[in-house]
Design a protein around this motif. Sequence first.
Motif, short mmCIF file in Angstrom:
data_model
loop_
_atom_site.label_atom_id
_atom_site.label_comp_id
_atom_site.label_asym_id
_atom_site.label_seq_id
_atom_site.Cartn_x
_atom_site.Cartn_y
_atom_site.Cartn_z
N LEU A 1 101.32 76.77 -43.60
CA LEU A 1 102.05 75.76 -44.38
C LEU A 1 101.19 74.51 -44.57
N ALA A 2 100.57 74.05 -43.50
CA ALA A 2 99.74 72.84 -43.57
C ALA A 2 98.59 73.02 -44.56
N ILE A 3 97.88 74.15 -44.47
CA ILE A 3 96.75 74.39 -45.37
C ILE A 3 97.24 74.59 -46.80
N SER A 4 98.41 75.20 -46.96
CA SER A 4 98.97 75.38 -48.30
C SER A 4 99.25 74.03 -48.96
N ALA B 1 99.46 60.40 -56.60
CA ALA B 1 100.30 60.07 -55.45
C ALA B 1 100.76 61.33 -54.71
N VAL B 2 101.22 62.32 -55.46
CA VAL B 2 101.70 63.56 -54.84
C VAL B 2 100.55 64.29 -54.16
N GLY B 3 99.40 64.36 -54.85
CA GLY B 3 98.24 65.04 -54.27
C GLY B 3 97.81 64.42 -52.96
N ALA B 4 97.72 63.10 -52.92
CA ALA B 4 97.31 62.41 -51.71
C ALA B 4 98.33 62.61 -50.59
N ALA B 5 99.62 62.55 -50.93
CA ALA B 5 100.68 62.71 -49.94
C ALA B 5 100.63 64.11 -49.31
N LEU B 6 100.39 65.13 -50.13
CA LEU B 6 100.33 66.49 -49.62
C LEU B 6 99.15 66.68 -48.67
N LEU B 7 98.03 66.04 -48.97
CA LEU B 7 96.88 66.10 -48.07
C LEU B 7 97.23 65.49 -46.71
N VAL B 8 97.85 64.34 -46.73
CA VAL B 8 98.19 63.64 -45.49
C VAL B 8 99.17 64.46 -44.66
N ILE B 9 100.19 65.01 -45.31
CA ILE B 9 101.19 65.81 -44.58
C ILE B 9 100.53 67.03 -43.94
N GLY B 10 99.64 67.68 -44.69
CA GLY B 10 98.94 68.84 -44.15
C GLY B 10 98.11 68.50 -42.93
N ILE B 11 97.40 67.38 -42.99
CA ILE B 11 96.57 66.96 -41.86
C ILE B 11 97.43 66.65 -40.64
N VAL B 12 98.56 65.97 -40.85
CA VAL B 12 99.46 65.63 -39.75
C VAL B 12 100.01 66.90 -39.09
#
Length: 290
Positions: free
Chosen positions: A51-54, A93-104
Amino acid sequence: MGSLATGRIGPWRTALLLGRVSNLPTVWSNVIAASALAGGGALLSTAVTALAISLMYVGGMYLNDAFDREIDARERPERPIPSGSIAPELVFAVGAALLVIGIVLLAFEREEAGLAGLALGAAIILYNWHHKGNPVAPFVMGLCRALVYVAAGLVVFPDVQFDVLVPAAALLAYVAGLTFTARLENVDRVTSLWPLSLLAAPVIVAAVAGAFSPLSLLIYVMLAAVGWRVATLLRRRAAGDVSQAVALLIAAISLVDALFATTTGVHYAAIACLLCFGLTLVLQRFVPAT
């Protein structure tokens, strides 16, 4: 779906196109293979990692369209941003947010995996920021997939393992060769064949590792069939052939993962990767791979 007459598309279709979601099964097979290579992880942990990598993959695809919006306006005006279906600021904004969520999410699984996620996020941003006309950009794209292996492996075991790094390097070479081919999509012709030699790296690594079980032999045959089909498309060079070849090469990432998984003796992981290959081909019929 929105009216074709206006050039706009509906919000759900826009989201699917921006994220190139048809390719997500290749991300899942990356995680499955890397987890098997690292010694095998718990099912829930593997699912969270996938899920995170997706999320990071989709975020990277969003950023790709956002950074390429001016080029797409000239070369691919049907893409969501130039067609006016979505604002570039929202895509950023969405792209950056998805990266951050995945890393977390990766960091919650294991701190070392979170650090690998940070490196993956940096590689994604670097590629999207400066890939047009950059001769080393295909290798940066390959590095992104290699870091998926590293991150997924670190979720299983806190140290980077040789058994994960070597296949990751071979996957890097494969994706670099694929990306060199994808660069020719807009001109719809192949001007140089040497990058295609990079596609053979996973087969060489798997053969050296002794992947010669009945299942691995089947996967070799499937990869050979993919190679034959891609060679036919690139040699014919009719309109759309390069795009079809690129889509097939993307789907075949899951075949590469399946081949690596056979070297671990964990056949259910290899079979899961094969299912991801089939699912990618099906989804590409509905959402373009590129």
